[in-house]
Design an enzyme around this catalytic site. Structure first.
Site, PDB file in Angstrom:
ATOM      1  CG  ASP A   3      -1.990  -1.031   1.175  1.00  0.00           C
ATOM      2  OD1 ASP A   3      -2.372  -1.416   0.066  1.00  0.00           O
ATOM      3  OD2 ASP A   3      -2.453  -1.455   2.261  1.00  0.00           O
ATOM      4  CE1 TYR A  28       4.314  -6.615   3.257  1.00  0.00           C
ATOM      5  CE2 TYR A  28       3.582  -8.900   3.183  1.00  0.00           C
ATOM      6  CZ  TYR A  28       3.663  -7.633   2.603  1.00  0.00           C
ATOM      7  OH  TYR A  28       3.100  -7.408   1.368  1.00  0.00           O
TER       8      TYR A  28
END
Lengths: 263, 263
Positions: B68, B128
């Site tokens: 994002d 992540y």
């Protein structure tokens, strides 16, 4: 009116003034240096603006190290006069300023100083750090704070080239030419490179004070030595020549950080 | 025409196509995410632009992890088809792209992949990292890559709250609601916090894949646990509730980094 709280004018102590001292860290990437300049976004301009907002009075900042556009600081020191606060209020000042200023400028410490304290003239030494990223492939997360040099550097030669810099010298070869001639004699107390691993090379230099672009000019010349474009032995005659044209290029601003000021 | 050198059209191999694979690091601060969007500055848009400039042909990127706006990556993987180059030319590709793209995007590696390689569908896992700066005073040099949380966090409680997340679950509570309902079942293979010292806390999670905002939603909820706003034991029923409203806030994008994609 108090410096540290939004109190009404009537709550002010009668005319008292204190000398305040701030330790300030900033990411200089998006600033036009620290000295306030009309029409430019500067660290000094932002700091002054926040202080005026808090004090509702004019503020005149004195700065320990005049950092150029793009140069960072971890331990910049500024002083100014402000309406006398209660000593206990000082601790809250850094928090309030940091909130007002946003992530690029952080007031690490705020204290009441002696009335004759002057961030610039009371300073006895400044320590700068310059970081080089010596890797074939750059790193986007280090781009703002290191100078990426892809070709392998000879750190030993760069270290050797630091030796003649120690002590009192006329650093004219490494100072930006200015219209008003002023002394370029400075006393270097500590100077050298440190291998942080993973291609990170850190240059650290401590002196009484520095002339403009001196650290970046030293680093540019030392990196030329590291690349074999100059020899470690050249440093001595470059220094003695007092000739700006003999030194290497000026290293980019974004690798430089004013690390610490001593008093 | 060759992919990797600016050779004239006539030097092109006859119609051959290779599947290329790039490993890309980027500082997502000034990007509107990776997916190309008209009128927005995106990592995918910049990459595609640079490739089209080099290839003089249309390029369709496939991306391993859709990050994002504001999210960073160290090991993002993209694939695309390109005119067949000599294998030896591939090594030069990352350097040329990095030069074209500037400091925010770095192509760490470029390779020719198997013709059926697909950066997204061939991926078997994504890792992540999310970094929290848990200090009273923020740090301007960590502002772009960490979430600053001033109040002390209970790391032990945050670690404990990770336990129920391991394995296959419906992560609906931690997924952004979308119009098109799709499965929110994911397999978490590794999850936990690591104390890097000096107030830096790193969350690392590996899964087959993630739904949108899942990592940031997990971190936001875990930080609520660390602050005592939720209990470590709450994590289990929040997960089982499959109710987005039960989870905590969504942690800010700039603390998140797509670290590694495995195949």
């Amino acid at each position: 009116m108090s410096l540290f709280e939004d109190q009404p004018e009537t709550a002010a102590p009668a005319g008292g003034v204190v000398r305040a001292r701030l330790t300030v860290a900033y990411d200089g990437t998006r600033f036009h240096g620290i000295a306030p300049q009309p029409g430019q976004r500067t660290v000094g301009g932002e700091l002054t603006g926040a202080l005026v907002r808090m004090l509702r009075a004019p503020v005149q900042l004195t700065v320990a190290g005049r950092t150029d556009a793009g140069v960072h600081a971890w331990g910049q020191v500024v002083s100014f006069d402000a309406p006398a606060p209660a000593a206990a209020e000082v601790t809250g000042l850094s928090r309030r300023l940091t909130r007002l200023l946003g992530p690029e400028i952080v007031v690490r410490d705020a204290a009441v100083a002696a009335t004759d304290f002057d961030a610039r003239h009371s300073a006895t030494g400044r320590r700068y750090r310059f970081t080089v990223l010596n890797r074939a492939v750059p790193d986007p997360f280090l781009a703002a704070t290191t100078w990426w040099v892809a070709e392998p550097l000879d750190l030993r030669a760069m270290q050797l080239a630091c030796d003649p810099l120690m002590g009192e010298h006329d650093f004219a070869s490494f100072c930006r030419r200015i219209d008003q001639p002023s002394s370029t004699v400075r006393v270097v107390r500590e100077v050298g490179w440190c291998d942080l691993g993973d291609g990170l090379l850190r240059f650290e230099v401590t002196a009484s004070s520095f002339c403009q672009q001196m650290v970046r000019s030293l680093v540019g010349t030392l990196v030329d030595v590291g690349l074999g474009r100059k020899k470690a032995g050249d440093m001595s005659w470059i220094l003695r020549s007092k000739d700006r044209a003999r030194a290497g290029r000026v290293a980019p601003a974004h690798g430089l950080c004013l690390w610490e000021v001593s008093y």
